[in-house]
Design an enzyme around this catalytic site. Structure first.
Site, PDB file in Angstrom:
ATOM      1  N   ASN A  11       0.877  -1.172   0.000  1.00  0.00           N
ATOM      2  CA  ASN A  11       0.000   0.000   0.000  1.00  0.00           C
ATOM      3  C   ASN A  11       0.917   1.225   0.000  1.00  0.00           C
ATOM      4  OD1 ASN A  11      -2.714   1.099   2.212  1.00  0.00           O
ATOM      5  ND2 ASN A  11      -2.417   1.455   0.047  1.00  0.00           N
ATOM      6  N   CYS A  72      -5.362   5.963   7.331  1.00  0.00           N
ATOM      7  CA  CYS A  72      -4.780   4.875   6.536  1.00  0.00           C
ATOM      8  C   CYS A  72      -3.846   4.120   7.462  1.00  0.00           C
ATOM      9  CB  CYS A  72      -4.034   5.412   5.326  1.00  0.00           C
ATOM     10  SG  CYS A  72      -3.116   4.138   4.418  1.00  0.00           S
ATOM     11  N   GLY A  73      -4.183   2.882   7.779  1.00  0.00           N
ATOM     12  CA  GLY A  73      -3.388   2.123   8.734  1.00  0.00           C
ATOM     13  C   GLY A  73      -1.994   1.802   8.243  1.00  0.00           C
ATOM     14  N   ASN A 161     -12.522   5.500   9.481  1.00  0.00           N
ATOM     15  CA  ASN A 161     -13.022   5.577   8.107  1.00  0.00           C
ATOM     16  C   ASN A 161     -13.928   4.362   7.883  1.00  0.00           C
ATOM     17  OD1 ASN A 161     -10.910   3.757   8.218  1.00  0.00           O
ATOM     18  ND2 ASN A 161      -9.982   4.354   6.302  1.00  0.00           N
ATOM     19  N   HIS A 163     -15.923   1.005   6.559  1.00  0.00           N
ATOM     20  CA  HIS A 163     -15.599  -0.265   5.923  1.00  0.00           C
ATOM     21  C   HIS A 163     -16.832  -1.158   5.865  1.00  0.00           C
ATOM     22  CE1 HIS A 163     -11.263   0.524   6.162  1.00  0.00           C
ATOM     23  NE2 HIS A 163     -11.538   1.066   7.340  1.00  0.00           N
ATOM     24  N   GLU A 216     -10.523  -0.027  -2.385  1.00  0.00           N
ATOM     25  CA  GLU A 216     -10.333   1.072  -1.450  1.00  0.00           C
ATOM     26  C   GLU A 216     -10.991   2.347  -1.965  1.00  0.00           C
ATOM     27  OE1 GLU A 216      -6.725   2.814   1.357  1.00  0.00           O
ATOM     28  OE2 GLU A 216      -6.424   1.033   0.121  1.00  0.00           O
ATOM     29  N   CYS A 225      -4.812  -2.786   2.884  1.00  0.00           N
ATOM     30  CA  CYS A 225      -5.539  -1.712   3.586  1.00  0.00           C
ATOM     31  C   CYS A 225      -5.475  -2.043   5.074  1.00  0.00           C
ATOM     32  CB  CYS A 225      -6.981  -1.637   3.097  1.00  0.00           C
ATOM     33  SG  CYS A 225      -7.953  -0.368   3.935  1.00  0.00           S
ATOM     34  N   GLY A 228      -8.685  -1.477   6.944  1.00  0.00           N
ATOM     35  CA  GLY A 228      -9.586  -2.522   6.469  1.00  0.00           C
ATOM     36  C   GLY A 228      -9.314  -3.858   7.113  1.00  0.00           C
TER      37      GLY A 228
END
Length: 282
Positions: A11, A72-73, A161, A163, A216, A225, A228
């Site tokens: 990512n 964003c992890g 965010n 999911h 995404e 993700c 995610g």
């Protein structure tokens, strides 16, 4: 403009030091430009490492389409590596300000460089209105969603965010049709998700192991993700499919997940990698 290209299990984002340098005038337009994989640097988006009055640094993240996202992890792990390796804050535990608040990260070092990062991603957000989604339930668990005559069951979680997690069969992972590409855009923009949504398709191998693929929000199919994967870990517990400790296999690599009963927080551990540095013409 100096930049660093980094990735967390594939990512990938372009990172800017906005602690020592002024931020770009139009980060949304810049994200679209640098993300182009033919005419730009090539990435899933742009992440700015900024000063913070509440933490060691602040993270701002823009998708490849220019939209700004809360979290964003995988990007957070790379921000942590950036902050330590570039000398912004040289501590084994950092606090990073994000769109979902200040998160704590613990660094694993190799040759005085960050190799892996364990992130306290905070408590999952499970109230439908806060995710947000109009699907029934707090949270929606195995909620019915029909697309092109195909019936899905969505379990919805926010990690700052939104999911939507779909537990599916083998046909989403092998075969001539790319079903993630086919259904992902429809789910992202479905009316049930007023701020759009990240869609994850998950195959369960055992109570401690899954494989997942992601569409995404704002970027399309990505190799990983992080938020995610955390949502998948929570959804697995909510639906009774998995335990609280889980290894998630993503196309770009593996993440270790733990939804702790002690504090209700989700912990995510994985690598952070610097690819190259360069200069983008202003």
């Amino acid at each position: 403009m100096q930049f660093v290209k980094m990735h967390g299990i594939g990512n990938d984002y372009v990172y800017l030091d906005c602690v020592r340098n002024p931020p770009p005038a139009d980060p949304a337009a810049l994200s679209r430009a640098v993300s182009d994989r033919h005419f730009g640097i090539g990435s899933d988006g742009l992440i700015m490492v900024c000063p913070s009055e509440r933490a060691d640094a602040r993270m701002r993240m823009f998708n490849a389409d220019g939209s700004e996202s809360e979290m964003c992890g995988n990007g957070l792990r790379c921000v942590s590596k950036f902050v330590y390796d570039k000398g912004i804050a040289r501590k084994p535990r950092l606090a990073i300000e994000t769109g979902r608040g200040v998160l704590t990260v613990d660094l694993e070092l190799k040759n005085d460089k960050v190799s892996r990062v364990r992130v306290n991603m905070g408590e999952p957000i499970l109230k439908a209105a806060d995710i947000p989604t109009t699907l029934p339930g707090d949270p929606p668990v195995n909620a019915k969603l029909s697309l092109q005559g195909v019936r899905f069951e969505a379990t919805c979680v926010s990690m700052g965010n939104p999911h939507a997690v779909f537990f599916v069969g083998e046909d989403f992972f092998v075969g001539k049709r790319d079903l993630v590409a086919e259904f992902g855009p429809q789910i992202e923009n479905h009316a049930a998700f007023p701020r759009r949504v990240n869609a994850h398709f998950v195959r369960v191998h055992s109570r401690g192991e899954v494989t997942m693929r992601t569409w995404e929000r704002g970027s399309g199919i990505t190799l990983a993700c992080g938020t995610g994967a955390c949502a998948v870990g929570v959804a697995g517990v909510l639906t009774g499919r998995t335990d609280r400790k889980l290894v998630a296999h993503l196309p770009g690599g593996d993440l270790e997940l733990h939804w702790s009963e002690a504090d209700n927080c989700v912990y995510k551990t994985g690598p952070a990698t610097e690819v190259f540095t360069g200069e983008w013409p202003a």
